[in-house]
Structures are given as C-alpha cells and as structure tokens.
Scaffold this motif. Structure first.
Motif, mmCIF file in Angstrom:
data_model
loop_
_atom_site.group_PDB
_atom_site.id
_atom_site.type_symbol
_atom_site.label_atom_id
_atom_site.label_comp_id
_atom_site.label_asym_id
_atom_site.label_seq_id
_atom_site.Cartn_x
_atom_site.Cartn_y
_atom_site.Cartn_z
ATOM 1 N N UNK A 1 0.790 -1.218 0.000
ATOM 2 C CA UNK A 1 0.000 0.000 0.000
ATOM 3 C C UNK A 1 0.822 1.267 0.000
ATOM 4 N N UNK A 2 2.084 1.170 -0.394
ATOM 5 C CA UNK A 2 2.962 2.341 -0.374
ATOM 6 C C UNK A 2 2.852 3.139 -1.658
ATOM 7 N N UNK A 3 2.870 2.464 -2.793
ATOM 8 C CA UNK A 3 2.922 3.155 -4.081
ATOM 9 C C UNK A 3 2.096 2.387 -5.105
ATOM 10 N N UNK A 4 1.524 3.125 -6.046
ATOM 11 C CA UNK A 4 0.770 2.555 -7.154
ATOM 12 C C UNK A 4 1.529 2.841 -8.444
ATOM 13 N N UNK A 5 1.719 1.806 -9.259
ATOM 14 C CA UNK A 5 2.430 1.962 -10.524
ATOM 15 C C UNK A 5 1.422 1.980 -11.669
ATOM 16 N N UNK A 6 1.653 2.884 -12.617
ATOM 17 C CA UNK A 6 0.721 3.085 -13.715
ATOM 18 C C UNK A 6 1.481 3.023 -15.039
ATOM 19 N N UNK A 7 1.065 2.108 -15.919
ATOM 20 C CA UNK A 7 1.689 1.979 -17.226
ATOM 21 C C UNK A 7 1.096 2.947 -18.230
ATOM 22 N N UNK A 8 1.753 3.059 -19.374
ATOM 23 C CA UNK A 8 1.274 3.888 -20.478
ATOM 24 C C UNK A 8 1.516 3.160 -21.793
ATOM 25 N N UNK A 9 0.932 3.690 -22.864
ATOM 26 C CA UNK A 9 1.214 3.162 -24.198
ATOM 27 C C UNK A 9 2.348 3.939 -24.858
ATOM 28 N N UNK A 10 3.072 4.701 -24.080
ATOM 29 C CA UNK A 10 4.164 5.498 -24.620
ATOM 30 C C UNK A 10 5.490 4.995 -24.068
ATOM 31 N N UNK A 11 6.210 5.806 -23.308
ATOM 32 C CA UNK A 11 7.543 5.410 -22.843
ATOM 33 C C UNK A 11 7.734 5.550 -21.345
ATOM 34 N N UNK A 12 6.682 5.929 -20.625
ATOM 35 C CA UNK A 12 6.807 6.166 -19.186
ATOM 36 C C UNK A 12 6.012 5.154 -18.377
ATOM 37 N N UNK A 13 6.541 4.838 -17.200
ATOM 38 C CA UNK A 13 5.796 4.188 -16.136
ATOM 39 C C UNK A 13 5.813 5.160 -14.970
ATOM 40 N N UNK A 14 4.655 5.370 -14.355
ATOM 41 C CA UNK A 14 4.547 6.367 -13.291
ATOM 42 C C UNK A 14 4.396 5.716 -11.925
ATOM 43 N N UNK A 15 5.059 6.303 -10.930
ATOM 44 C CA UNK A 15 4.918 5.886 -9.534
ATOM 45 C C UNK A 15 4.093 6.940 -8.808
ATOM 46 N N UNK A 16 2.986 6.504 -8.225
ATOM 47 C CA UNK A 16 2.014 7.406 -7.606
ATOM 48 C C UNK A 16 1.975 7.131 -6.108
ATOM 49 N N UNK A 17 2.223 8.162 -5.293
ATOM 50 C CA UNK A 17 2.326 7.972 -3.845
ATOM 51 C C UNK A 17 1.405 8.921 -3.095
ATOM 52 N N UNK A 18 0.633 8.361 -2.188
ATOM 53 C CA UNK A 18 -0.179 9.133 -1.238
ATOM 54 C C UNK A 18 0.524 9.036 0.108
ATOM 55 N N UNK A 19 1.422 9.979 0.374
ATOM 56 C CA UNK A 19 2.275 9.880 1.567
ATOM 57 C C UNK A 19 1.528 10.147 2.864
ATOM 58 N N UNK A 20 0.581 11.067 2.864
ATOM 59 C CA UNK A 20 -0.114 11.390 4.109
ATOM 60 C C UNK A 20 -1.423 10.638 4.275
ATOM 61 N N UNK A 21 -1.707 9.731 3.356
ATOM 62 C CA UNK A 21 -2.870 8.832 3.430
ATOM 63 C C UNK A 21 -4.197 9.586 3.562
ATOM 64 N N UNK A 22 -4.291 10.700 2.831
ATOM 65 C CA UNK A 22 -5.562 11.425 2.793
ATOM 66 C C UNK A 22 -6.373 11.039 1.560
ATOM 67 N N UNK A 23 -5.957 9.949 0.888
ATOM 68 C CA UNK A 23 -6.637 9.392 -0.282
ATOM 69 C C UNK A 23 -6.548 10.318 -1.502
ATOM 70 N N UNK A 24 -5.492 11.131 -1.524
ATOM 71 C CA UNK A 24 -5.146 11.938 -2.690
ATOM 72 C C UNK A 24 -3.637 11.842 -2.855
ATOM 73 N N UNK A 25 -3.161 11.606 -4.071
ATOM 74 C CA UNK A 25 -1.728 11.449 -4.284
ATOM 75 C C UNK A 25 -0.981 12.757 -4.030
ATOM 76 N N UNK A 26 0.158 12.641 -3.385
ATOM 77 C CA UNK A 26 1.025 13.789 -3.141
ATOM 78 C C UNK A 26 2.118 13.903 -4.191
ATOM 79 N N UNK A 27 2.469 12.756 -4.790
ATOM 80 C CA UNK A 27 3.626 12.737 -5.679
ATOM 81 C C UNK A 27 3.381 11.778 -6.840
ATOM 82 N N UNK A 28 3.675 12.240 -8.046
ATOM 83 C CA UNK A 28 3.676 11.401 -9.239
ATOM 84 C C UNK A 28 4.991 11.653 -9.965
ATOM 85 N N UNK A 29 5.784 10.597 -10.144
ATOM 86 C CA UNK A 29 7.067 10.732 -10.825
ATOM 87 C C UNK A 29 7.310 9.492 -11.670
#
Length: 414
Positions: A85-113
């Motif tokens: 439950x730390x990070x969610x990974x999201x694929x694309x049809x292009x060249x990136x894979x994204x790591x999505x993190x909700x650090x403060x657990x308010x059910x909204x992501x704080x960081x996408x990289x």
C-alpha cells in the motif's frame, strides 16, 4: 540531402539511446548505478486539477458512492497497487511508467514521478505484482521484473531484471503498432500470465499456425523467472484485462470484438476460463456467437467456449478486477468492475464508463450493469476514457483515464 542527414542522425540517436538503455538495465541487474539522478515529476494542482474536478461533477454513480481526483497521471493506462500500500504503478502506451504515492494517506496522491527513468521503455502498458512484492512490467516485446519495487522506487536506480528479453516475447517480425498494449497477472499457481493481442482486425489464415504456437491472440503463462512458457488460452482477438476469481482461482478476461461489422454487432466479451487450453472462438467468431465474414465458410473449433457476459458492441471493454474489499455494499463483493474505453467504430459512440458484473457462488455471472458514467457527453464528445480498475487497500477503487491523464478514486460512505 539535408533531410537524409537529419533522418540518419535521428536513426543513429535512436540506436544510441537503445544501447544506452540496455546498458543501464544490465547495470541495474548487477545493483550498479547508472548516473541518472533526476525524475520527471507531475504537478498535482493548478488549472489542470480544477478542470478534471469539474468533469467529475458530471459523473453519475449509485447512491452512497462518490468519485474524486486521486492523481494527475499523463497517459494513464493499467494500474498495479503495491501489496504494502505504499505506491501505485501506472503503465502507459508510450515510454513512461509512473509511480504514484499518497504519503499522508488522505486518499489523494502527493507525488507522481516516473519510475526507473534510466530504462528505455516501449509501450510499458502492463504492470502487475506478485503477492511478495515483485513488480512485473510487460512491454510490447519484453518482460521485466523489479523486486522490492515499493522500496527501490524512491531512487532513479532500481533493482531490475529481464524475465523475457527484448525481442523474445513475440517474434520480432510480428511487432506491430496495433493491439500491443499487454496486461499481466500472477496467478494462484504462482505463474505469470500475459495476454498477447494479435495485430489484425481479423488475421489471415496463413498466420494461424504461428499465432497458435506463440500464443499471439491468446494468453500465455510462464514461471516468474521466465521459464516453462506455454499457451494457456486460445482464440482471443485482443484482451486488455485479465484477473483471477479469488473464490476458485479461475481466469476471467475481457476481449475486444471485430470492427467494421455494424453499430450493434458483435458484442463485447467477458470470458471465464475453467481449464488450460480452452479456445474462445476468434477468428471464427468476431464476438459472442457472431461469425466473421472471413471465416464463415470454415468450421470453428468444436469445443469453443462462449462468453459468460456479453456487453455493448464496440464499447471497448479493457481493464477489469474482482472486488475483494469490504468498503462497498455486499452487492459488489466478489463481483467484477470493468472499464469501457469507448467506441471509435460506431456512428453513435458508446462506452466511456465503468461497468459492474456480479459473480455468483457457482462461478457464473449475472448481467452487467452501468456503475459509473458521464465521461461521454450527450454531444458525443469524450470527457474521459476509462482504461483500468484497481482496488486500494482501504476497499475503494481506482479508475485510470488515458484521455484526461488521471486516476480517479471511487469510494463509499467516506
């Protein structure tokens, strides 16, 4: 002459980048640094977020449910929620894979990289996790593994390994721009299952032997180390959503039907597989029991398995997941949520919604119903195109949208 020089330079640059990315993968597999020190990050606020939130005001849900913006994720396709439950990974049809993190657990992501920025990805659409935390990523013609991805993602350098080397998932001469968004799941038997769409609307007969042997237009399974590959499922056109029923371990999958047969045929499919080696009818059937024009004069396999649920023609059923949470009402527990991407091959568009299909204790399915809709305006304009559905640990679900570039969270009673 100048155009030829520019083209040659571009080709050499591409070859150079490919070699560089391959060298980086080898370094990462030996736990060596690559020298890449920066991420691409995605701003989560501003006018983009405001515009998406305005769209979400138009979405209709059953009483007691609500939808909210979870993260801005460019080109968001298939979703893999980390087991911890730390990070969610999201694929694309292009060249990136994204790591999505909700650090403060308010059910909204704080960081996408971006994830593993030193690796050159090619259509990294399909991430999936093993129960013990190994992230698998299926590209057009390669499969990679990332042990402890929820730990290593904080650094640009991550532990990364080949499961199936570049060019060995399918024959390189079969690489295509069409139907190459792969998906995967780790099954209850501990093996890795991968759907391999075939590139044609309806393939020519001369491709049948090769495709059957390779599992193109089917689902293959192999060990998590890449060994023991076999074809598990035959007769699929292009499945972009697979999952296992947690109640009995059976494999279920969506399949996209043949185009060009009219607005209302053939139907989309949700399929249930009860044994290895079953055949699901394509290319003799274009969807459901509708025969294709190209194969109408030849006999389909006598043991063809028909879909357990038929959906709207050309709605483009993609990602799906069994709901195992406790947050939603009893009606939804053990059933399937699936995303309809929306039609292109229809005079009046349909889809762009999330459907729900109940699954009975005996393994049969009830009628699919609309769960979330409103991304298709009355004018026929798409305000979003859902791709995949995944469950967060709190029992809410995420829905990806590759048109808007976002993840939405649907919750109940919070």
């Amino acid at each position: 002459m100048r155009n030829r020089t520019v083209l040659l330079a571009a080709l050499l640059a591409g070859a150079s980048f490919s070699a560089y990315a391959q060298d980086n993968l080898e370094k990462l597999s030996k736990f060596q640094t690559t020298g890449v020190a920066t991420f691409t990050t995605v701003d989560q606020g501003g006018k983009k977020a405001e515009a998406i939130q305005a769209i979400l005001q138009k979405i209709k849900l059953p009483e007691g449910f609500k939808i909210s913006l979870y993260a801005i994720v460019p080109d968001a396709r298939h979703i893999a929620v980390g087991p911890q439950g730390i990070v969610t990974f999201v694929g694309t049809r292009k060249t990136k894979v994204w790591a999505v993190t909700d650090r403060d657990k308010d059910r909204v992501a704080d960081e996408v990289k971006d994830f593993a920025p030193s690796i050159g990805f090619t259509i990294p659409n399909g991430p999936c996790f093993s129960p013990d935390g190994i992230l698998y990523l299926v590209e057009r013609n390669r499969v990679l593994s990332f042990p402890a991805a929820e730990f290593f993602y904080e650094s640009p350098d991550v532990a990364a390994f080949n499961v199936v080397k570049q060019g060995e998932l399918i024959p390189t001469e079969e690489e295509s721009y069409n139907h190459t968004a792969r998906v995967c799941r780790v099954g209850p038997d501990g093996k890795l299952y991968i759907a391999l769409g075939q590139p044609f609307n309806v393939p020519p007969p001369e491709k049948s032997d090769l495709y059957r042997e390779q599992g193109i237009g089917g689902i293959i399974r192999l060990g998590q180390d890449g060994t023991g590959r076999e074809v598990y499922t035959y007769g699929i056109r292009n499945s972009v959503g697979i999952d296992f029923n947690p109640a009995n371990g059976e494999l279920w999958f969506t399949d996209n039907q043949v185009d060009g047969m009219g607005d209302d045929i053939p139907p989309g499919e949700l399929n249930r597989q009860t044994a290895a080696g079953q055949h699901f009818g394509f290319p003799w059937y274009g969807g459901g029991s509708v025969r294709t024009n190209e194969y109408k004069d030849s006999d389909p396999p006598p043991d063809t398995v028909m879909p357990v649920v038929e959906t709207s023609a050309h709605a483009a059923d993609l990602g799906m997941t069994f709901y195992t949470g406790r947050q939603f009402p009893e009606k939804y527990r053990g059933g399937i949520f699936l995303a309809q991407h929306g039609s292109w091959n229809r005079t009046e568009p349909v889809g762009a919604r999330v459907m729900f299909a109940p699954v009975n204790p005996d393994g049969s399915a009830g009628t699919a119903e609309v769960f979330a809709e409103g991304w298709l305006a009355e004018s026929g304009e798409y305000l979003g195109r859902p791709v995949d559905v995944a469950q967060l640990r709190d029992g809410s679900i995420l829905v990806s949208d590759d048109l808007v570039g976002a993840l939405y969270r649907i919750s109940y009673g919070d």
